[in-house]
Design a protein around this motif. Structure first.
Motif, mmCIF file in Angstrom:
data_model
loop_
_atom_site.group_PDB
_atom_site.id
_atom_site.type_symbol
_atom_site.label_atom_id
_atom_site.label_comp_id
_atom_site.label_asym_id
_atom_site.label_seq_id
_atom_site.Cartn_x
_atom_site.Cartn_y
_atom_site.Cartn_z
ATOM 1 N N PRO A 124 39.961 -78.112 -71.768
ATOM 2 C CA PRO A 124 39.087 -76.877 -72.172
ATOM 3 C C PRO A 124 37.781 -77.616 -72.490
ATOM 4 O O PRO A 124 37.576 -78.500 -72.746
ATOM 5 N N SER A 125 36.806 -76.648 -72.098
ATOM 6 C CA SER A 125 35.480 -77.018 -72.713
ATOM 7 C C SER A 125 35.078 -76.538 -74.001
ATOM 8 O O SER A 125 35.932 -76.079 -74.807
ATOM 9 N N ALA A 126 34.011 -77.055 -74.514
ATOM 10 C CA ALA A 126 33.598 -76.997 -76.022
ATOM 11 C C ALA A 126 33.668 -75.291 -76.394
ATOM 12 O O ALA A 126 33.637 -74.898 -77.330
ATOM 13 N N VAL A 127 33.017 -74.665 -75.237
ATOM 14 C CA VAL A 127 32.832 -73.006 -75.486
ATOM 15 C C VAL A 127 34.095 -72.361 -74.919
ATOM 16 O O VAL A 127 34.307 -71.090 -75.575
ATOM 17 N N GLY A 128 34.991 -73.011 -74.521
ATOM 18 C CA GLY A 128 36.236 -72.254 -73.820
ATOM 19 C C GLY A 128 37.245 -72.159 -75.138
ATOM 20 O O GLY A 128 37.340 -72.720 -76.156
ATOM 21 N N VAL A 129 38.398 -71.438 -74.493
ATOM 22 C CA VAL A 129 39.534 -71.083 -75.444
ATOM 23 C C VAL A 129 40.608 -72.182 -74.952
ATOM 24 O O VAL A 129 40.745 -72.648 -73.713
ATOM 25 N N VAL A 130 41.221 -72.657 -75.732
ATOM 26 C CA VAL A 130 42.317 -73.741 -75.550
ATOM 27 C C VAL A 130 43.311 -73.075 -74.728
ATOM 28 O O VAL A 130 44.017 -72.134 -75.362
ATOM 29 N N HIS A 131 43.726 -73.541 -73.632
ATOM 30 C CA HIS A 131 44.901 -73.024 -72.688
ATOM 31 C C HIS A 131 46.110 -73.848 -72.903
ATOM 32 O O HIS A 131 45.968 -74.929 -72.929
ATOM 33 N N ALA A 132 47.002 -73.034 -73.094
ATOM 34 C CA ALA A 132 48.437 -74.235 -73.025
ATOM 35 C C ALA A 132 48.541 -74.603 -71.426
ATOM 36 O O ALA A 132 48.399 -73.911 -70.765
ATOM 37 N N ALA A 133 49.363 -75.653 -71.608
ATOM 38 C CA ALA A 133 49.785 -76.003 -70.280
ATOM 39 C C ALA A 133 50.680 -75.117 -69.454
ATOM 40 O O ALA A 133 51.648 -74.299 -69.954
ATOM 41 N N ARG A 134 50.441 -75.009 -68.467
ATOM 42 C CA ARG A 134 51.171 -73.846 -67.778
ATOM 43 C C ARG A 134 52.708 -74.032 -67.356
ATOM 44 O O ARG A 134 52.860 -75.410 -66.915
ATOM 45 N N ARG A 135 53.385 -73.446 -67.590
ATOM 46 C CA ARG A 135 54.976 -73.532 -67.265
ATOM 47 C C ARG A 135 55.480 -72.389 -66.544
ATOM 48 O O ARG A 135 55.020 -71.292 -66.202
ATOM 49 N N ALA A 136 56.499 -72.803 -65.815
ATOM 50 C CA ALA A 136 57.212 -72.108 -64.577
ATOM 51 C C ALA A 136 58.731 -71.730 -65.353
ATOM 52 O O ALA A 136 59.308 -72.540 -65.755
ATOM 53 N N GLN A 137 58.972 -70.370 -65.528
ATOM 54 C CA GLN A 137 60.483 -70.310 -65.999
ATOM 55 C C GLN A 137 61.417 -70.381 -64.827
ATOM 56 O O GLN A 137 61.192 -69.947 -63.896
ATOM 57 N N LEU A 138 62.816 -70.930 -65.202
ATOM 58 C CA LEU A 138 63.527 -71.116 -64.291
ATOM 59 C C LEU A 138 64.388 -69.828 -64.222
ATOM 60 O O LEU A 138 64.656 -69.153 -65.340
ATOM 61 N N ASP A 139 65.266 -69.701 -63.116
ATOM 62 C CA ASP A 139 66.092 -68.561 -63.004
ATOM 63 C C ASP A 139 67.199 -68.883 -63.688
ATOM 64 O O ASP A 139 67.828 -69.921 -63.886
ATOM 65 N N PRO A 140 67.663 -67.829 -64.578
ATOM 66 C CA PRO A 140 69.007 -68.006 -65.385
ATOM 67 C C PRO A 140 69.912 -68.793 -64.955
ATOM 68 O O PRO A 140 70.820 -69.826 -65.404
ATOM 69 N N ALA A 141 70.315 -68.557 -63.661
ATOM 70 C CA ALA A 141 71.371 -69.064 -62.866
ATOM 71 C C ALA A 141 71.306 -70.664 -62.757
ATOM 72 O O ALA A 141 72.111 -71.395 -62.956
#
Length: 174
Positions: A124-141
């Motif tokens: 994140p930069s000083a002016v930007g919004v803090v973004h969470a780490a990107r995550r991919a959801q797994l298929d339930p199976a």
């Protein structure tokens, strides 16, 4: 009486007296030997009683030790059964929550991977919004298969710990 008859009578008298003395000596020796044998028998019996008593004491001590080990092993088995039951209950609850989509498993994506095509900056930069780490959801199976694999691993670890505790209990008892 003739002197030969007197001599023969004297010899017979001496022989009778010698036989009587030998018989009396024999009887006295027999009584002494009986006394001696009775004393030896009493000492021998006393020694046998002491040996038998010690053998019983050792056998009882070993039996007590075995029973104590069995009780410790039984208590450890109950503890491990309880742990296994608790883990199985937790795993079943997690599987149910995955099946109803209350919980979703996800994996962290590599922010430096160019194939993702993310336009959000990794830092994140000083002016930007803090973004969470990107995550991919797994298929339930897939998530359920992963949970099943970890379930087997957890069960194996619990069983291994139970075996190790049992071996330690046996080792310490001897």
């Amino acid at each position: 009486m003739t002197p030969v008859q007197k001599l023969a009578g004297l010899v017979v008298l001496i022989l009778v007296l010698m036989a009587a003395a030998a018989g009396a000596t024999w009887q006295i020796q027999d009584l002494r030997m009986d006394e001696k044998l009775a004393k030896q028998s009493a000492v021998h019996q006393k020694a046998l009683d002491a040996i038998t008593s010690e053998a019983w004491r050792q056998q009882n001590a070993e039996q007590d030790k075995r029973l104590a080990t069995e009780q410790r092993a039984s208590a450890a088995d109950q503890q491990h059964s309880l742990e296994l039951s608790n883990e199985q209950r937790k795993q079943a609850l997690l599987r149910d929550r995955l099946a109803t989509a209350d919980v979703r498993l996800s994996v962290l994506l590599d922010a430096t991977d160019s194939a993702i095509g993310c336009s959000v900056p990794a830092t994140p930069s000083a002016v930007g919004v803090v973004h969470a780490a990107r995550r991919a959801q797994l298929d339930p199976a897939h998530a359920q298969r992963i949970i099943a694999i970890t379930d087997e691993g957890d069960n194996g670890l619990i069983a291994l710990r139970a075996c190790q505790d049992y071996v330690r209990a046996i080792k310490h008892s001897y």
